[in-house]
Design a protein around this motif. Sequence first.
Motif, PDB file in Angstrom:
ATOM      1  N   GLY A 104     -22.716  13.670  18.289  1.00 26.79           N
ATOM      2  CA  GLY A 104     -24.209  13.211  17.999  1.00 26.79           C
ATOM      3  C   GLY A 104     -25.081  14.546  17.874  1.00 26.79           C
ATOM      4  N   ILE A 105     -24.826  15.536  18.101  1.00 31.51           N
ATOM      5  CA  ILE A 105     -25.513  16.961  17.842  1.00 31.51           C
ATOM      6  C   ILE A 105     -25.384  17.130  16.455  1.00 31.51           C
ATOM      7  N   LEU A 106     -24.080  16.962  15.757  1.00 34.84           N
ATOM      8  CA  LEU A 106     -23.835  17.057  14.648  1.00 34.84           C
ATOM      9  C   LEU A 106     -24.686  16.161  13.565  1.00 34.84           C
ATOM     10  N   VAL A 107     -25.116  14.980  14.051  1.00 32.08           N
ATOM     11  CA  VAL A 107     -25.901  14.125  13.538  1.00 32.08           C
ATOM     12  C   VAL A 107     -27.364  14.489  13.487  1.00 32.08           C
ATOM     13  N   ARG A 108     -27.781  14.781  14.672  1.00 35.55           N
ATOM     14  CA  ARG A 108     -29.299  15.348  14.901  1.00 35.55           C
ATOM     15  C   ARG A 108     -29.434  16.680  13.841  1.00 35.55           C
ATOM     16  N   PRO A 128     -24.747  15.704  24.640  1.00 36.57           N
ATOM     17  CA  PRO A 128     -25.532  16.726  25.345  1.00 36.57           C
ATOM     18  C   PRO A 128     -26.749  16.984  24.591  1.00 36.57           C
ATOM     19  N   ASN A 129     -27.536  16.011  24.630  1.00 35.34           N
ATOM     20  CA  ASN A 129     -28.933  16.262  23.957  1.00 35.34           C
ATOM     21  C   ASN A 129     -29.746  17.013  24.357  1.00 35.34           C
ATOM     22  N   GLN A 130     -29.496  17.292  25.693  1.00 36.35           N
ATOM     23  CA  GLN A 130     -30.203  18.696  26.243  1.00 36.35           C
ATOM     24  C   GLN A 130     -29.384  19.615  26.664  1.00 36.35           C
ATOM     25  N   GLY A 131     -28.217  19.753  26.328  1.00 35.74           N
ATOM     26  CA  GLY A 131     -27.165  20.812  26.500  1.00 35.74           C
ATOM     27  C   GLY A 131     -26.255  20.239  27.786  1.00 35.74           C
ATOM     28  N   SER A 132     -25.519  20.923  28.389  1.00 37.55           N
ATOM     29  CA  SER A 132     -24.590  20.715  29.366  1.00 37.55           C
ATOM     30  C   SER A 132     -24.618  22.063  30.263  1.00 37.55           C
ATOM     31  N   GLU A 133     -24.856  21.858  31.542  1.00 31.50           N
ATOM     32  CA  GLU A 133     -24.570  22.980  32.828  1.00 31.50           C
ATOM     33  C   GLU A 133     -23.377  23.549  32.786  1.00 31.50           C
ATOM     34  N   VAL A 134     -22.306  22.737  32.233  1.00 32.86           N
ATOM     35  CA  VAL A 134     -20.872  23.029  32.360  1.00 32.86           C
ATOM     36  C   VAL A 134     -20.818  24.336  31.312  1.00 32.86           C
ATOM     37  N   GLY A 158     -29.750  26.857  27.779  1.00 34.15           N
ATOM     38  CA  GLY A 158     -30.484  27.730  27.713  1.00 34.15           C
ATOM     39  C   GLY A 158     -31.088  28.231  26.313  1.00 34.15           C
ATOM     40  N   ALA A 159     -31.400  29.495  26.161  1.00 32.33           N
ATOM     41  CA  ALA A 159     -32.135  29.829  24.801  1.00 32.33           C
ATOM     42  C   ALA A 159     -31.267  29.622  23.650  1.00 32.33           C
ATOM     43  N   LEU A 160     -30.027  29.695  23.987  1.00 35.02           N
ATOM     44  CA  LEU A 160     -28.859  29.779  22.601  1.00 35.02           C
ATOM     45  C   LEU A 160     -28.705  28.202  22.546  1.00 35.02           C
ATOM     46  N   SER A 161     -29.156  27.298  23.040  1.00 33.91           N
ATOM     47  CA  SER A 161     -28.684  25.834  22.989  1.00 33.91           C
ATOM     48  C   SER A 161     -29.433  25.231  21.589  1.00 33.91           C
ATOM     49  N   VAL A 162     -28.358  24.814  20.846  1.00 34.22           N
ATOM     50  CA  VAL A 162     -28.935  23.991  19.428  1.00 34.22           C
ATOM     51  C   VAL A 162     -29.417  22.627  19.798  1.00 34.22           C
ATOM     52  N   PRO A 163     -28.977  22.007  20.692  1.00 34.24           N
ATOM     53  CA  PRO A 163     -29.350  20.581  20.915  1.00 34.24           C
ATOM     54  C   PRO A 163     -30.688  20.637  21.437  1.00 34.24           C
ATOM     55  N   LYS A 164     -31.475  21.684  22.090  1.00 26.71           N
ATOM     56  CA  LYS A 164     -32.603  21.567  22.441  1.00 26.71           C
ATOM     57  C   LYS A 164     -33.603  22.135  21.393  1.00 26.71           C
TER      58      LYS A 164
END
Length: 248
Positions: A104-108, A128-134, A158-164
């Motif tokens: 899904g992140i690839l599509v976004r 993981p549209n807002q990322g994952s804590e894992v 965090g700051a490096l999250s592509v989804p966010k």
Amino acid sequence: MIKRLTPFLLALTTSLGAFASSPNDSPVNSKAECVILLHGLARSSSSMEKLGLALRKEGYHVVNQGYPSRQAAIESLSQKAISEALEHCPQSYKVNFVTHSMGGILVRKYLQGIVISELKRVVMLGPPNQGSEVVDKLRNVPGFHFINGDAGLQLGTGALSVPKQLGKANFELGIIAGNKSINLILSSLIPEADDGKVSVRNTKLEGMKDHIEMPVTHPFMMKNSSVIKQVIQFLDKGHFEKHPTQQQ
């Protein structure tokens, strides 16, 4: 502690792709619509085969697109996988996507910079549209990058999250979130209801048209018959079939 967590990195890879396999069997009763399937991180197109078969029976032209999910960053994976998949969709057909997890992140990411004029609907399973804590908790554990690659490191909160960084959905989007887990260790790293990899809250995205929770786990939700039924429902009607225990 690190030695204890390392085995569970392997469990992470069963959830969150491998190489292209694009079976494009012609459906018996064509809908003149193409559905592109995108698997998740460290999975392969075979994980989406049951879903693909069900969609073909409904009359969709299915492209089950594989991609080497651990060998590049999200930006590169997105461009290559989706461009290749679109080439297998017949001209003039409407285009839909059904994705699992990082798919899904690839599509976004792709739709952030490219307009698909034939785009109709997108269904995301456990994204993981807002990322994952894992990822936040395990990214520095030895072996994490080896197992999950550059793309895996981009799926935190965090700051490096592509989804966010990708912004809201400007397309017709339905999201299915799981709220059951078979990995209690990874679930202990997530502060809310989750599917073992992604919290229900973090699957949501501004601009989505519909969202439901289902009692399924992250690694296997795409094979669940009830989930598949909901995918078909959204592709056909533009909304999910709601039940009393499911909330927006």
